[in-house]
Design a protein around this motif. Sequence first.
Motif, PDB file in Angstrom:
ATOM      1  N   UNK A  95       0.831  -1.208   0.000  1.00 22.49           N
ATOM      2  CA  UNK A  95       0.000   0.000   0.000  1.00 22.49           C
ATOM      3  C   UNK A  95       0.864   1.256   0.000  1.00 22.49           C
ATOM      4  N   UNK A  96       1.957   1.232   0.760  1.00 21.79           N
ATOM      5  CA  UNK A  96       2.865   2.383   0.783  1.00 21.79           C
ATOM      6  C   UNK A  96       3.554   2.550  -0.561  1.00 21.79           C
ATOM      7  N   UNK A  97       3.840   1.449  -1.226  1.00 21.46           N
ATOM      8  CA  UNK A  97       4.463   1.495  -2.545  1.00 21.46           C
ATOM      9  C   UNK A  97       3.507   2.080  -3.584  1.00 21.46           C
ATOM     10  N   UNK A  98       2.208   1.816  -3.422  1.00 17.36           N
ATOM     11  CA  UNK A  98       1.207   2.399  -4.309  1.00 17.36           C
ATOM     12  C   UNK A  98       1.119   3.918  -4.093  1.00 17.36           C
ATOM     13  N   UNK A  99       1.162   4.351  -2.839  1.00 17.32           N
ATOM     14  CA  UNK A  99       1.029   5.773  -2.525  1.00 17.32           C
ATOM     15  C   UNK A  99       2.300   6.549  -2.862  1.00 17.32           C
ATOM     16  N   UNK A 100       3.445   5.947  -2.634  1.00 21.48           N
ATOM     17  CA  UNK A 100       4.733   6.610  -2.866  1.00 21.48           C
ATOM     18  C   UNK A 100       5.533   5.702  -3.783  1.00 21.48           C
ATOM     19  N   UNK A 102       8.653   5.381  -4.330  1.00 21.09           N
ATOM     20  CA  UNK A 102       9.884   4.822  -3.798  1.00 21.09           C
ATOM     21  C   UNK A 102       9.964   5.075  -2.289  1.00 21.09           C
ATOM     22  N   UNK A 103       9.201   4.336  -1.485  1.00 23.37           N
ATOM     23  CA  UNK A 103       9.244   4.593  -0.043  1.00 23.37           C
ATOM     24  C   UNK A 103      10.571   4.133   0.563  1.00 23.37           C
TER      25      UNK A 103
END
Length: 144
Positions: A95-100, A102-103
């Motif tokens: 989910x973080x990869x979808x939002x950002x 390159x987290x």
Amino acid sequence: MSVSTGGQSADGVKKARIEIIPLIDVIFFLLATFVLFTLSLNRIQSLPVDLPQAQPSASKSQEDDMIVIQLSEPGTAFWNKESIAYAEIEGRLRAALQANLNPRVLITGDDKARYGAAVQAFDEVRKAGVTQVSIETTYRPSGR
């Protein structure tokens, strides 16, 4: 060592004597020579190097973008100070990869964390496809 024939015995035969004083002088001379020689070997020649200086982060948003996964005793992990199970790590990372695009992920642990938990967390990060992963080498108290 020198041998002296200065003493005579009662029967008129001269006795050989070992003089130890010159031997002590030679030993002290050798000792002083070795000490001075070893002191001269300690000269360290170096080149001046201009090391880069650390710059404070330009904005607080860079630290806010970092995902901190803290590992604790088996079965317990923290996602940015929120207690979660290990099974949730991969889903949250996706989910973080979808939002950002390159987290950045920081994996850390407390004093109860085990090596196997760190390997499992790294595996979850790899499966999620995150490429920027760091590990903190000092431990934090749980949930911080």
